[in-house]
Scaffold this motif. Sequence first.
Motif, PDB file in Angstrom:
ATOM      1  N   LEU A  74       7.677  15.924   2.643  1.00  0.00           N
ATOM      2  CA  LEU A  74       8.314  14.636   2.891  1.00  0.00           C
ATOM      3  C   LEU A  74       8.487  13.908   1.567  1.00  0.00           C
ATOM      4  O   LEU A  74       7.520  13.714   0.833  1.00  0.00           O
ATOM      5  CB  LEU A  74       7.460  13.756   3.816  1.00  0.00           C
ATOM      6  N   ASP A  75       9.699  13.500   1.281  1.00  0.00           N
ATOM      7  CA  ASP A  75       9.980  12.654   0.126  1.00  0.00           C
ATOM      8  C   ASP A  75       9.966  11.216   0.617  1.00  0.00           C
ATOM      9  O   ASP A  75      10.864  10.784   1.338  1.00  0.00           O
ATOM     10  CB  ASP A  75      11.345  13.010  -0.478  1.00  0.00           C
ATOM     11  N   LEU A  76       8.923  10.453   0.243  1.00  0.00           N
ATOM     12  CA  LEU A  76       8.745   9.103   0.764  1.00  0.00           C
ATOM     13  C   LEU A  76       9.703   8.098   0.145  1.00  0.00           C
ATOM     14  O   LEU A  76       9.930   7.035   0.715  1.00  0.00           O
ATOM     15  CB  LEU A  76       7.300   8.639   0.540  1.00  0.00           C
ATOM     16  N   ASN A  77      10.241   8.414  -1.021  1.00  0.00           N
ATOM     17  CA  ASN A  77      11.205   7.509  -1.650  1.00  0.00           C
ATOM     18  C   ASN A  77      12.578   7.640  -1.013  1.00  0.00           C
ATOM     19  O   ASN A  77      13.216   6.652  -0.658  1.00  0.00           O
ATOM     20  CB  ASN A  77      11.300   7.785  -3.157  1.00  0.00           C
ATOM     21  N   GLU A  78      13.029   8.875  -0.869  1.00  0.00           N
ATOM     22  CA  GLU A  78      14.369   9.110  -0.332  1.00  0.00           C
ATOM     23  C   GLU A  78      14.360   9.265   1.185  1.00  0.00           C
ATOM     24  O   GLU A  78      15.416   9.366   1.805  1.00  0.00           O
ATOM     25  CB  GLU A  78      14.987  10.354  -0.974  1.00  0.00           C
ATOM     26  N   LYS A  79      13.162   9.285   1.780  1.00  0.00           N
ATOM     27  CA  LYS A  79      13.033   9.454   3.237  1.00  0.00           C
ATOM     28  C   LYS A  79      13.726  10.740   3.702  1.00  0.00           C
ATOM     29  O   LYS A  79      14.518  10.744   4.649  1.00  0.00           O
ATOM     30  CB  LYS A  79      13.608   8.247   3.983  1.00  0.00           C
ATOM     31  N   ILE A  80      13.377  11.823   3.028  1.00  0.00           N
ATOM     32  CA  ILE A  80      13.963  13.124   3.357  1.00  0.00           C
ATOM     33  C   ILE A  80      12.843  14.104   3.675  1.00  0.00           C
ATOM     34  O   ILE A  80      11.823  14.141   2.987  1.00  0.00           O
ATOM     35  CB  ILE A  80      14.812  13.667   2.186  1.00  0.00           C
ATOM     36  N   ALA A  81      13.038  14.887   4.740  1.00  0.00           N
ATOM     37  CA  ALA A  81      12.101  15.952   5.098  1.00  0.00           C
ATOM     38  C   ALA A  81      12.736  17.296   4.785  1.00  0.00           C
ATOM     39  O   ALA A  81      13.934  17.495   5.009  1.00  0.00           O
ATOM     40  CB  ALA A  81      11.742  15.861   6.576  1.00  0.00           C
ATOM     41  N   ARG A  82      11.930  18.202   4.256  1.00  0.00           N
ATOM     42  CA  ARG A  82      12.422  19.553   3.961  1.00  0.00           C
ATOM     43  C   ARG A  82      11.382  20.571   4.395  1.00  0.00           C
ATOM     44  O   ARG A  82      10.187  20.351   4.251  1.00  0.00           O
ATOM     45  CB  ARG A  82      12.688  19.738   2.458  1.00  0.00           C
ATOM     46  N   ALA A  87       0.823  -1.204   0.000  1.00  0.00           N
ATOM     47  CA  ALA A  87       0.000   0.000   0.000  1.00  0.00           C
ATOM     48  C   ALA A  87       0.858   1.256   0.000  1.00  0.00           C
ATOM     49  O   ALA A  87       0.568   2.234  -0.687  1.00  0.00           O
ATOM     50  CB  ALA A  87      -0.925   0.003   1.220  1.00  0.00           C
ATOM     51  N   VAL A  88       1.940   1.223   0.781  1.00  0.00           N
ATOM     52  CA  VAL A  88       2.831   2.388   0.870  1.00  0.00           C
ATOM     53  C   VAL A  88       3.477   2.691  -0.472  1.00  0.00           C
ATOM     54  O   VAL A  88       3.596   3.844  -0.882  1.00  0.00           O
ATOM     55  CB  VAL A  88       3.914   2.158   1.947  1.00  0.00           C
ATOM     56  N   THR A  89       3.904   1.652  -1.183  1.00  0.00           N
ATOM     57  CA  THR A  89       4.584   1.867  -2.457  1.00  0.00           C
ATOM     58  C   THR A  89       3.656   2.466  -3.505  1.00  0.00           C
ATOM     59  O   THR A  89       4.122   3.018  -4.497  1.00  0.00           O
ATOM     60  CB  THR A  89       5.170   0.552  -2.998  1.00  0.00           C
ATOM     61  N   LYS A  90       2.324   2.333  -3.289  1.00  0.00           N
ATOM     62  CA  LYS A  90       1.372   2.888  -4.242  1.00  0.00           C
ATOM     63  C   LYS A  90       1.001   4.337  -3.923  1.00  0.00           C
ATOM     64  O   LYS A  90       0.308   4.986  -4.688  1.00  0.00           O
ATOM     65  CB  LYS A  90       0.097   2.035  -4.263  1.00  0.00           C
ATOM     66  N   ARG A  91       1.427   4.834  -2.773  1.00  0.00           N
ATOM     67  CA  ARG A  91       1.080   6.188  -2.384  1.00  0.00           C
ATOM     68  C   ARG A  91       1.873   7.209  -3.186  1.00  0.00           C
ATOM     69  O   ARG A  91       2.847   6.888  -3.857  1.00  0.00           O
ATOM     70  CB  ARG A  91       1.383   6.397  -0.888  1.00  0.00           C
ATOM     71  N   ASP A  92       1.451   8.458  -3.078  1.00  0.00           N
ATOM     72  CA  ASP A  92       2.211   9.528  -3.703  1.00  0.00           C
ATOM     73  C   ASP A  92       3.630   9.526  -3.163  1.00  0.00           C
ATOM     74  O   ASP A  92       3.877   9.172  -2.013  1.00  0.00           O
ATOM     75  CB  ASP A  92       1.565  10.890  -3.407  1.00  0.00           C
ATOM     76  N   GLU A  93       4.563   9.946  -3.982  1.00  0.00           N
ATOM     77  CA  GLU A  93       5.963   9.930  -3.584  1.00  0.00           C
ATOM     78  C   GLU A  93       6.292  11.040  -2.598  1.00  0.00           C
ATOM     79  O   GLU A  93       7.285  10.965  -1.892  1.00  0.00           O
ATOM     80  CB  GLU A  93       6.855  10.033  -4.820  1.00  0.00           C
ATOM     81  N   THR A  94       5.475  12.089  -2.543  1.00  0.00           N
ATOM     82  CA  THR A  94       5.719  13.183  -1.604  1.00  0.00           C
ATOM     83  C   THR A  94       4.429  13.564  -0.886  1.00  0.00           C
ATOM     84  O   THR A  94       3.335  13.387  -1.415  1.00  0.00           O
ATOM     85  CB  THR A  94       6.269  14.441  -2.320  1.00  0.00           C
ATOM     86  N   ILE A  95       4.592  14.044   0.340  1.00  0.00           N
ATOM     87  CA  ILE A  95       3.478  14.595   1.115  1.00  0.00           C
ATOM     88  C   ILE A  95       3.863  16.015   1.482  1.00  0.00           C
ATOM     89  O   ILE A  95       5.021  16.272   1.847  1.00  0.00           O
ATOM     90  CB  ILE A  95       3.215  13.796   2.404  1.00  0.00           C
TER      91      ILE A  95
END
Length: 229
Positions: free
Chosen positions: A140-148, A125-133
């Motif tokens: 939040l970049d969910l692929n690179e696990k980076i917060a800005r 389910a997580v992999t199908k979500r948008d790549e950023t929130i």
Amino acid sequence: MADKKMILIVEDESKVAAFISKGLNTQNLLNDIASCGSEAIQLFNKNNYDLVILDIGLPDMSGLNVCEHIRKSNQRIPILMLTAMSSLSDKLSGFEVGTNDYMVKPFDFMELLVRVRSLLQFHKAVTKRDETIQVSDLELDLNEKIARRAGKEIELTAREFSLLEYLMVNKGKVVSKIELAENVWDINFDTRTNFIEVYINYVRNKVDKGFSNKLIHTVVGMGYMIKQK
């Protein structure tokens, strides 16, 4: 074969490893076995796995160290840790390095299977979500696990990232301590502990400090929420 899942079992007790492997095989879940940390790292770097079952007590290194190594190259793969330790501090140590779930030995295989299937489903389910929130200027970049925030990178631990991610997915909604404990830490909330407040403060200091527009809010007696003005 495209739908077959591949699981890495990291367990130095041969009988336990064989027990898990045999059970997974009956469920059409393919698996490899590593009997020590170095072998686990070698296999993980060589093959593609969908989930890791990781014993914390290995002969050559701690399972926590193996987990840290895995998380450096893959932030998304579910990791289920097996441990003989059951104290809250021990559990938090595992969660802090990126463990998704844990089971205390001895365990029933059917319970293990439920946990495995749940983690595999959640990962899907997580992999199908948008790549950023995004909330306001926080991203939040969910692929690179980076917060800005405002384009500046924020350094977060794995658990802090998961906490912030859950708040952002539920932006505008009050999230209780019980909900956070169950969904971010996957544990029952103990009202005698204050670890959630501690982590909220960690994240708030990193996300809101220096900004007039505060995003993380405490709703007294109810929980926390993230919202933009």
